[in-house]
Design a protein around this motif. Sequence first.
Motif, short mmCIF file in Angstrom:
data_model
loop_
_atom_site.label_atom_id
_atom_site.label_comp_id
_atom_site.label_asym_id
_atom_site.label_seq_id
_atom_site.Cartn_x
_atom_site.Cartn_y
_atom_site.Cartn_z
N GLN A 37 53.90 82.89 -1.33
CA GLN A 37 53.26 81.68 -1.35
C GLN A 37 51.64 81.76 -2.02
OE1 GLN A 37 52.86 79.92 2.50
NE2 GLN A 37 55.11 80.20 3.01
N GLN A 38 51.23 83.04 -2.10
CA GLN A 38 50.00 83.32 -2.64
C GLN A 38 50.18 83.58 -4.25
OE1 GLN A 38 49.05 86.39 0.39
NE2 GLN A 38 46.79 85.31 0.21
N GLY A 39 51.36 83.54 -4.79
CA GLY A 39 51.79 83.52 -6.15
C GLY A 39 52.08 84.95 -6.58
N VAL A 40 52.31 86.03 -5.84
CA VAL A 40 52.70 87.17 -5.85
C VAL A 40 54.03 87.07 -6.57
CG1 VAL A 40 53.17 89.35 -5.07
CG2 VAL A 40 51.00 88.33 -4.38
N GLU A 41 54.29 87.73 -7.71
CA GLU A 41 55.74 87.85 -8.20
C GLU A 41 56.63 89.00 -7.54
OE1 GLU A 41 57.99 88.03 -12.51
OE2 GLU A 41 55.79 87.53 -12.42
N ILE A 42 57.64 88.65 -7.04
CA ILE A 42 58.58 89.58 -6.36
C ILE A 42 59.87 89.85 -7.12
CG2 ILE A 42 59.49 90.77 -4.52
CD1 ILE A 42 57.60 89.15 -2.76
N ASP A 43 60.16 90.66 -7.90
CA ASP A 43 61.33 90.91 -8.73
C ASP A 43 62.28 91.59 -8.15
OD1 ASP A 43 60.17 89.33 -10.86
OD2 ASP A 43 59.15 91.11 -11.59
N TYR A 44 63.35 90.88 -7.48
CA TYR A 44 64.55 91.88 -6.96
C TYR A 44 65.37 92.05 -7.93
CZ TYR A 44 62.31 90.30 -2.55
OH TYR A 44 61.52 89.80 -1.76
N GLY A 45 66.44 93.18 -7.51
CA GLY A 45 67.30 93.62 -8.70
C GLY A 45 66.75 94.05 -9.63
N HIS A 46 65.67 94.72 -9.63
CA HIS A 46 65.01 95.61 -10.72
C HIS A 46 64.80 97.13 -10.44
CE1 HIS A 46 64.09 91.41 -12.28
NE2 HIS A 46 63.27 91.93 -13.08
N THR A 47 65.24 97.67 -11.35
CA THR A 47 65.15 99.20 -10.92
C THR A 47 64.19 100.14 -12.08
OG1 THR A 47 67.36 99.28 -10.18
CG2 THR A 47 66.45 101.26 -10.94
N VAL A 48 63.45 100.74 -11.41
CA VAL A 48 62.41 101.37 -12.56
C VAL A 48 63.12 102.81 -13.23
CG1 VAL A 48 60.19 102.78 -12.47
CG2 VAL A 48 60.32 100.85 -11.20
N LYS A 49 63.16 102.63 -14.45
CA LYS A 49 63.65 103.83 -15.11
C LYS A 49 62.71 105.02 -15.51
CE LYS A 49 67.43 103.50 -15.54
NZ LYS A 49 68.68 104.24 -14.41
N ASP A 50 61.52 104.61 -15.91
CA ASP A 50 60.67 105.58 -16.22
C ASP A 50 59.26 104.98 -16.00
OD1 ASP A 50 60.13 108.08 -17.35
OD2 ASP A 50 60.15 107.41 -19.34
N ILE A 51 58.17 106.17 -16.06
CA ILE A 51 57.05 105.80 -15.88
C ILE A 51 56.04 106.69 -16.57
CG2 ILE A 51 55.15 105.78 -14.13
CD1 ILE A 51 57.03 105.36 -11.78
N GLN A 52 55.19 106.27 -17.43
CA GLN A 52 54.35 106.98 -18.45
C GLN A 52 53.23 106.69 -18.57
OE1 GLN A 52 56.40 107.13 -22.12
NE2 GLN A 52 58.11 108.32 -21.33
N ARG A 53 51.93 107.56 -18.41
CA ARG A 53 50.57 107.12 -18.91
C ARG A 53 50.43 107.04 -20.40
NH1 ARG A 53 46.10 109.00 -15.79
NH2 ARG A 53 44.70 107.30 -15.73
N SER A 54 49.83 105.92 -20.56
CA SER A 54 49.49 105.60 -22.01
C SER A 54 48.24 106.03 -22.30
CB SER A 54 49.39 103.94 -22.36
OG SER A 54 48.55 103.37 -21.38
N ALA A 55 47.71 106.13 -23.82
CA ALA A 55 46.53 106.71 -24.24
C ALA A 55 45.32 105.91 -23.49
CB ALA A 55 46.37 106.45 -25.81
N ASN A 56 45.53 104.78 -23.52
CA ASN A 56 44.18 104.01 -22.60
C ASN A 56 44.19 104.14 -21.34
OD1 ASN A 56 46.49 102.35 -22.08
ND2 ASN A 56 45.67 100.63 -22.88
N GLN A 57 45.02 105.05 -20.56
CA GLN A 57 44.84 105.46 -19.19
C GLN A 57 45.62 104.22 -18.31
OE1 GLN A 57 43.92 108.83 -18.47
NE2 GLN A 57 44.41 108.71 -20.66
N LEU A 58 46.49 103.57 -18.93
CA LEU A 58 47.19 102.46 -18.07
C LEU A 58 48.65 103.09 -17.79
CD1 LEU A 58 46.11 99.30 -19.86
CD2 LEU A 58 45.20 100.18 -17.69
N TRP A 59 49.37 102.60 -16.74
CA TRP A 59 50.77 102.82 -16.54
C TRP A 59 51.54 102.11 -17.14
CZ3 TRP A 59 51.33 107.74 -15.13
CH2 TRP A 59 50.50 108.37 -14.14
N LYS A 60 52.51 102.59 -17.92
CA LYS A 60 53.63 102.13 -18.70
C LYS A 60 55.05 102.10 -17.77
CE LYS A 60 52.03 101.74 -23.46
NZ LYS A 60 52.52 100.19 -23.52
N VAL A 61 55.60 101.13 -17.40
CA VAL A 61 56.83 101.23 -16.31
C VAL A 61 58.01 100.59 -17.14
CG1 VAL A 61 57.65 100.93 -14.07
CG2 VAL A 61 55.11 101.23 -14.40
N LYS A 62 58.85 101.33 -17.29
CA LYS A 62 60.38 100.73 -17.87
C LYS A 62 61.32 100.32 -16.59
CE LYS A 62 64.19 102.20 -20.77
NZ LYS A 62 64.70 103.20 -21.34
#
Length: 513
Positions: A217-242
Amino acid sequence: MFRLILLLISYTKMRLRMVIMSNDKQVIDVLLIGAGIMSATLGTLLKELDPTLNVRILEKMTEPAQESSNEWNNAGTGHSALCELNYTSLNKDGSINIDKALNINEKFQLSRQFWSYLVERGDIKNPTDFIRAIPHMSMVQGVDNADFLQKRVAALTKSHLFDGMKYTDDRATLTEWMPLIMHGRNADAKIAATKIDSGTDVNFGALTRLLFAQLQQQGVEIDYGHTVKDIQRSANQLWKVKVINEAGQVEYLTTKFLFIGAGGGALPLLQKTGIPEAKHIGGFPISGLFLVCKNPVIAKQHHGKVYGKAAVGAPPMSVPHLDTRFIDGQKTLLFGPFAGFSPKFLKTGSPWDLINSVKPDNLLTMLASGTKNVSLVQYLLKELTLTKAQRIAELREFIPTAKNDDWELIVAGQRVQVIKDTAAGKGILQFGTEVVTGGSGSVAALLGASPGASTAVSVMLNVIETCFADRMAEWAPKILAMIPSYGQKLNDNPALFAEIQAYTTTTLQLDNQ
């Protein structure tokens, strides 16, 4: 034709780069992996502290609270050390150490306050949908155990956090407290128990669903049926999630802060981050099984959560207990847990989870743990060979008149116990809840088991303090408004405890059930 094909390939590559670039530009403030009680609590806290935060949640199942948080996958005890004997230990001098009991009780008080705040706000309409008052009791057999229990209650009741706890070994009083347990019991058996009426039964599955409904109700997006396959740290120190969805489509998400609250699945995801703090950590999965009685005639004869003593060599999470539960509005009884084993880290996991979690950096840690926990392995082997008849025989230690046909065996949740190197040595098995943070506070993961859900508010506040330290001065007043005892020890402030206990009891409707 050949040139047309080249143009199509070039166009496809360009569009792919544009998709990835657009994902990079649309940076998510907070990305939560796992739709259990921990992510629900952290998401709710953060949106209260800063409603402008862009929060997104990923869950591989099609609904929230399908693993550890599900009401059939945990004991539903509001863990506050009112009845759990493993939270107090016997010192060498014969005294009782209550430090852990005080700590866990304090943490549960934070949860009660936050839930009360949400009820007052109207975010939770009916608190009885997830929490009910239920007496908490400890029961032991034998003279030595009765002596321990009497010392325990004497030590605990020196603190006002345990006001109202009573001890008895009187047969008539015991029959009044727990008639189903006392009926048909040998009259010569030495039985002792403690009882406190301020205990709770908590449906963490229902609570999780309520919190996620409010977040949506507060606008948070919840994605069901989504599996995380990989997590990497980018050069700008953000997290990239596949991420891959049920249709097989791949999406790349970029986030400033990543929380991994995927229950037993948290360890493999934490390992994918590559942070140094994830090194030398392993996990060992233990299954839980319960005997369930849905016969209303039997369930009506018992009202309480009664905890006994763990068997020699058993992990703390295997303390036997007989629980009154309220699930889907129905009163039922659960007895257990019985330990089981599966190499899966989640009930819906892979049989290769345990093997795949062993990496070069934690191999020696895991091997060292094996040599240190021979008694645990022996205990698990014994539990795995139990028949239903043998489990019913253990149930009769609690309910002498228990009938086989009134009870059915269910498989509860998977719990991955943390194994890590500590000052005490390599490969030390941890029995508790643990948070690992890294990446300068940009990533956090929750590992471990009990008391888990009961202390979710305390644990997630610690995550916020660590990972959002630069905003704590700004957020502290709001946290105090939600949780009046924040930053204080209720054990040191009897007046404040009395005030908060009365407030949460009334707000959560625990005084009229």
